[in-house]
Structure formats: C-alpha cells, structure tokens
Design a protein around this motif. Structure first.
Motif, PDB file in Angstrom:
ATOM      1  N   ARG A 177       0.828  -1.203   0.000  1.00  0.00           N
ATOM      2  CA  ARG A 177       0.000   0.000   0.000  1.00  0.00           C
ATOM      3  C   ARG A 177       0.869   1.263   0.000  1.00  0.00           C
ATOM      4  NH1 ARG A 177      -4.510  -2.314   4.214  1.00  0.00           N
ATOM      5  NH2 ARG A 177      -6.038  -2.979   2.619  1.00  0.00           N
ATOM      6  N   LYS A 178       1.969   1.202   0.707  1.00  0.00           N
ATOM      7  CA  LYS A 178       2.886   2.349   0.750  1.00  0.00           C
ATOM      8  C   LYS A 178       3.491   2.611  -0.631  1.00  0.00           C
ATOM      9  CE  LYS A 178       7.154   3.908   3.001  1.00  0.00           C
ATOM     10  NZ  LYS A 178       8.213   3.544   4.002  1.00  0.00           N
ATOM     11  N   GLU A 179       3.879   1.543  -1.326  1.00  0.00           N
ATOM     12  CA  GLU A 179       4.452   1.707  -2.663  1.00  0.00           C
ATOM     13  C   GLU A 179       3.428   2.282  -3.639  1.00  0.00           C
ATOM     14  OE1 GLU A 179       7.801  -1.874  -2.451  1.00  0.00           O
ATOM     15  OE2 GLU A 179       6.068  -2.099  -3.753  1.00  0.00           O
ATOM     16  N   ARG A 180       2.206   1.787  -3.603  1.00  0.00           N
ATOM     17  CA  ARG A 180       1.174   2.289  -4.509  1.00  0.00           C
ATOM     18  C   ARG A 180       0.840   3.751  -4.194  1.00  0.00           C
ATOM     19  NH1 ARG A 180      -3.355  -1.651  -6.702  1.00  0.00           N
ATOM     20  NH2 ARG A 180      -2.620  -0.585  -8.589  1.00  0.00           N
ATOM     21  N   ALA A 181       0.793   4.075  -2.916  1.00  0.00           N
ATOM     22  CA  ALA A 181       0.482   5.450  -2.514  1.00  0.00           C
ATOM     23  C   ALA A 181       1.571   6.412  -2.965  1.00  0.00           C
ATOM     24  CB  ALA A 181       0.297   5.519  -1.002  1.00  0.00           C
ATOM     25  N   ALA A 182       2.836   5.980  -2.921  1.00  0.00           N
ATOM     26  CA  ALA A 182       3.942   6.852  -3.327  1.00  0.00           C
ATOM     27  C   ALA A 182       3.818   7.232  -4.801  1.00  0.00           C
ATOM     28  CB  ALA A 182       5.272   6.155  -3.070  1.00  0.00           C
ATOM     29  N   VAL A 183       3.418   6.273  -5.643  1.00  0.00           N
ATOM     30  CA  VAL A 183       3.234   6.557  -7.070  1.00  0.00           C
ATOM     31  C   VAL A 183       2.040   7.494  -7.267  1.00  0.00           C
ATOM     32  CG1 VAL A 183       2.725   5.537  -9.312  1.00  0.00           C
ATOM     33  CG2 VAL A 183       4.314   4.402  -7.763  1.00  0.00           C
ATOM     34  N   ARG A 184       0.958   7.224  -6.572  1.00  0.00           N
ATOM     35  CA  ARG A 184      -0.229   8.068  -6.678  1.00  0.00           C
ATOM     36  C   ARG A 184       0.078   9.494  -6.210  1.00  0.00           C
ATOM     37  NH1 ARG A 184      -3.157   5.012  -3.956  1.00  0.00           N
ATOM     38  NH2 ARG A 184      -3.017   6.064  -1.937  1.00  0.00           N
ATOM     39  N   ASP A 185       0.824   9.618  -5.106  1.00  0.00           N
ATOM     40  CA  ASP A 185       1.154  10.934  -4.569  1.00  0.00           C
ATOM     41  C   ASP A 185       2.105  11.706  -5.471  1.00  0.00           C
ATOM     42  OD1 ASP A 185      -0.467  10.329  -2.450  1.00  0.00           O
ATOM     43  OD2 ASP A 185       1.171   9.873  -1.056  1.00  0.00           O
ATOM     44  N   ALA A 186       2.814  10.985  -6.345  1.00  0.00           N
ATOM     45  CA  ALA A 186       3.691  11.648  -7.318  1.00  0.00           C
ATOM     46  C   ALA A 186       2.903  12.184  -8.507  1.00  0.00           C
ATOM     47  CB  ALA A 186       4.768  10.679  -7.794  1.00  0.00           C
ATOM     48  N   GLY A 187       1.587  12.037  -8.469  1.00  0.00           N
ATOM     49  CA  GLY A 187       0.736  12.571  -9.530  1.00  0.00           C
ATOM     50  C   GLY A 187       0.631  11.684 -10.752  1.00  0.00           C
ATOM     51  N   PHE A 276       9.172   3.387  -7.066  1.00  0.00           N
ATOM     52  CA  PHE A 276       8.153   2.330  -7.138  1.00  0.00           C
ATOM     53  C   PHE A 276       7.338   2.338  -8.432  1.00  0.00           C
ATOM     54  CE2 PHE A 276       8.409   3.658  -2.568  1.00  0.00           C
ATOM     55  CZ  PHE A 276       9.218   2.613  -2.154  1.00  0.00           C
ATOM     56  N   LEU A 277       7.697   3.193  -9.402  1.00  0.00           N
ATOM     57  CA  LEU A 277       6.926   3.248 -10.636  1.00  0.00           C
ATOM     58  C   LEU A 277       7.014   1.936 -11.414  1.00  0.00           C
ATOM     59  CD1 LEU A 277       5.161   4.834 -12.604  1.00  0.00           C
ATOM     60  CD2 LEU A 277       7.255   5.745 -13.658  1.00  0.00           C
ATOM     61  N   HIS A 278       8.178   1.304 -11.399  1.00  0.00           N
ATOM     62  CA  HIS A 278       8.326   0.019 -12.097  1.00  0.00           C
ATOM     63  C   HIS A 278       7.408  -1.037 -11.494  1.00  0.00           C
ATOM     64  CE1 HIS A 278      10.458  -3.976 -12.575  1.00  0.00           C
ATOM     65  NE2 HIS A 278      10.172  -3.643 -13.804  1.00  0.00           N
ATOM     66  N   PHE A 279       7.387  -1.126 -10.165  1.00  0.00           N
ATOM     67  CA  PHE A 279       6.537  -2.115  -9.509  1.00  0.00           C
ATOM     68  C   PHE A 279       5.067  -1.859  -9.831  1.00  0.00           C
ATOM     69  CE2 PHE A 279       9.932  -2.125  -5.963  1.00  0.00           C
ATOM     70  CZ  PHE A 279      10.748  -2.943  -6.714  1.00  0.00           C
ATOM     71  N   GLU A 280       4.659  -0.592  -9.783  1.00  0.00           N
ATOM     72  CA  GLU A 280       3.254  -0.269 -10.037  1.00  0.00           C
ATOM     73  C   GLU A 280       2.863  -0.566 -11.478  1.00  0.00           C
ATOM     74  OE1 GLU A 280      -0.550   0.703  -9.647  1.00  0.00           O
ATOM     75  OE2 GLU A 280       0.821   0.839  -7.940  1.00  0.00           O
ATOM     76  N   THR A 281       3.695  -0.129 -12.431  1.00  0.00           N
ATOM     77  CA  THR A 281       3.356  -0.275 -13.847  1.00  0.00           C
ATOM     78  C   THR A 281       3.356  -1.731 -14.281  1.00  0.00           C
ATOM     79  OG1 THR A 281       4.414   1.873 -14.238  1.00  0.00           O
ATOM     80  CG2 THR A 281       3.899   0.542 -16.172  1.00  0.00           C
ATOM     81  N   CYS A 282       4.357  -2.479 -13.839  1.00  0.00           N
ATOM     82  CA  CYS A 282       4.535  -3.843 -14.351  1.00  0.00           C
ATOM     83  C   CYS A 282       3.846  -4.909 -13.508  1.00  0.00           C
ATOM     84  CB  CYS A 282       6.021  -4.170 -14.440  1.00  0.00           C
ATOM     85  SG  CYS A 282       6.915  -3.150 -15.617  1.00  0.00           S
TER      86      CYS A 282
END
Length: 360
Positions: A177-187, A276-282
């Motif tokens: 959840r922390k990793e996903r939130a970091a990507v979301r918070d980066a816009g 964490f963009l790689h983890f979220e995207t892939c």
C-alpha cells in the motif's frame, strides 16, 4: 479457454511479425528452419525451429556448455533452437493440429528434431519453455531435462486488489500500500490500452521506452520498430499497453499480451525515475487488469526475486536438450541432475518466504 483465446506467443501472427520485421532473421543470428510434419497434404505438427550461431535472446543459458565443448576441440555453434525468440514464456513448442494424434505427432516432432541435428551438422537442439508434459515426453526420446524458475501471480478468485492484499501478512500488505500510494502521490495516473485504442503514436512512444531500457540492460534491443506495428495490426485484441502519465505527459509504459486466461508481461521503460513506478506499472497494474478481466494468472517475465514480496510465487520452468556429442552429453546430464535438485530446493525455500499469511 481454447481456440477463442489462443496463446499469443504461439500464434502464426506473432512469429510472422518477428520474422517479417527483421527482428528474428539470419542477420540477427536467428535463421528460421521450422520443422513441419505433413500427412495427406495436411500439416499435423510444427516444431518452431531456428538455426543459431550464438546463445543470445534465449533466457536459458548454455554458454558454459559451449565453452566446454570448444575447449575440448569441438564446435558448439551452429545449434538448433526451438523457441519463441526473445520470449521467456511457457507455451506449447510441439504444436499439434486438432485433427492429429497428439502422442504420435509429438513423438515424430521430437525424433525429427533430433534427426535434424545430425542432418544439419549442428551440435544440439534446445527446446526452451515448453509445457511440462512436452518436457517429460522429450526425455523418452533422448533429450536431457533442465529446470529453472520464474515468479507468477495466481488469481484465487479475487474481486479487487484489496481482496488480494487481505491474504498478505500485515507488514507486507502495508508495504504494498505504501508503494502504490507513493506513485499516486507523485501525480501518476494510468491508461490501459487494448485493441483498436492502440495507435501508431502509442507504439512510437512505447518504442522509445523499449529502446532506452534495452540499450541499458543488454546493449542491443532485439525488436525493431516495425515489429510493434505488425503485432498491433494483427493481434491487437490480445495486447495490453499500460501507460503511466503525469498530467498529459506519458512517462512510462509496459507491454503485455494475454491469452489462455493469462496476462504475460514482456517489456517496460520509463523516461524518468519515480520511486516504485516500475513495480506499479509492471506488477500492480497487471494484477488489477487480471482481476478486472478475471484472468487466472500473471506471468511477469524472467528472473526477479523482488517479485516474491509483491505476491508473485516461484514456479518451475522447463527446457529439453538433445546433445549429439557423447562426452558433452554425459557432462551436461550429470550437471543437470544436480541443478534440478538445486532449483527444486530454491523454489521450496522461496515459497516459505512468500508474503502470504501463514496457515496451520
């Protein structure tokens, strides 16, 4: 799911795109030499086959075997390779027509492949990433068996990503959840593009990501720009492009194909670094798509123990090897026996470290 949902990487259109786009051709060290079995004017079986002068783009590593034979005065190259070029994805390699006898056709293809080694003057034939039953059948025809492992995500009937997260231990659930939130918070937001929604402009953008990643990871990307246009024209209904955007600007993308109820992650790239963009995207977007489409599995490509903590479990992959040189064959057979045991032990150890809640 059968004919209506074919495996994308064993479709004629995929091989045609590889070869017609000049991606898998003799100039690149992949000379098509497909073995076909015909009966009464009909094609009963096909063994996708390439004559190779190197061991690049295969994801099953035999460089040490080549070195050993050449140090002993032998010649390892050329060799024969039964594979989907540049694609470490499990699928049928012994392609059998629906009207043909499966057992007899597989036997004929395996025997024909072994005969082709002698007839072509090659050192060996390597069948990589076959289905397990094909792999076991190969042993009865003189092929040596090899295993490796990948990480796949299994859909256990999840309705949402949170439903999947609920099966993880508390600490691991919190980390995802922390990793996903970091990507979301980066816009960052995401687009899923399939079928006719994918345009040449999208392929232009993705090809830039692919070239950047390829140049940094292995020095020479395999696929040409034309390849992507060709699969976009012939099999777009089985393609998922995931684009990451910050506002109107696309900053990352991942190419996936899907079929037989499975989403296969293949290539990715980004124009800038976002944690964490790689983890979220892939990985996480792939899981979201699989849940939404009720797919049974996500195969996220070769290697990568970092996938384990993100819910992707270790599974065995297979290859079968016919080696003509008796001395090399004996040495490789001994090595593979020990390697198979080591791979099995590794899968057991990794499975014990999976992030899921422990059950009694």
């Amino acid at each position: 799911m059968g004919i209506a949902d074919p495996h994308p990487f064993t479709r004629y259109e995929f091989f045609e795109a590889l070869e017609e786009s000049r991606s898998a051709v003799p100039r690149q060290g992949w000379q098509p030499l497909h073995l076909t079995l015909e009966h009464n004017g009909n094609i009963d079986g096909i063994l996708p086959l390439y004559l190779k002068a190197h061991s690049q783009g295969e994801y099953v590593f035999d460089h040490a075997w080549a070195d050993a034979l050449e140090r002993a005065g032998g010649r390892y190259y050329p060799k024969l390779q039964s594979a989907v070029p540049f694609t470490p994805v499990t699928g049928h390699r012994l392609l059998v027509a629906q009207t043909a006898d499966t057992h007899a056709t597989r036997a004929a293809l395996l025997n024909g492949g072994a005969a082709a080694v002698a007839e072509s003057g090659c050192s060996s034939l390597h069948i990589t990433f076959p289905k397990e039953d094909e792999w076991r059948a190969a042993e009865t025809h003189g092929y040596l068996l090899r295993t490796d492992r990948q990480f796949h995500w299994e859909n256990k009937g999840y309705g949402t990503f949170d439903h999947f997260l609920a099966e993880l231990s508390s600490s691991k659930r919190k980390n995802l959840r922390k990793e996903r939130a970091a990507v979301r918070d980066a816009g960052i937001t995401f687009d899923w593009l399939t079928g006719s929604d994918i345009t040449e402009a999208h392929w232009d953008k993705f090809f830039g990501f692919y070239m950047d990643t390829g140049n940094r990871k292995w020095g020479k990307p395999y696929l040409t720009r034309d390849f992507f246009s060709r699969i976009g024209q012939s099999m777009a209904e089985q393609i998922l492009l995931i684009f990451a955007r910050r506002g109107p600007e696309v900053i990352a993308g991942a190419l996936n194909l899907f079929g037989e109820g499975v989403l296969f992650g293949r290539h990715w790239g980004a124009s800038e670094y976002v944690p964490f963009l790689h983890f979220e995207t892939c990985y996480y977007q792939a899981i979201d798509f699989a849940i939404a489409q009720k797919l049974s599995k996500v195969e996220a490509g070769a290697q990568g123990e970092h996938k384990l903590l993100r819910g992707y479990a270790p599974v065995a992959t297979y290859s079968a090897h016919f080696i003509a040189h008796e001395g090399l064959r004996r040495a490789v057979a001994n090595y593979l026996e020990a390697e198979r045991e080591a791979v099995a032990d590794n899968i057991t150890e990794l499975s014990a470290a999976a992030p899921f809640k422990k059950t009694d």
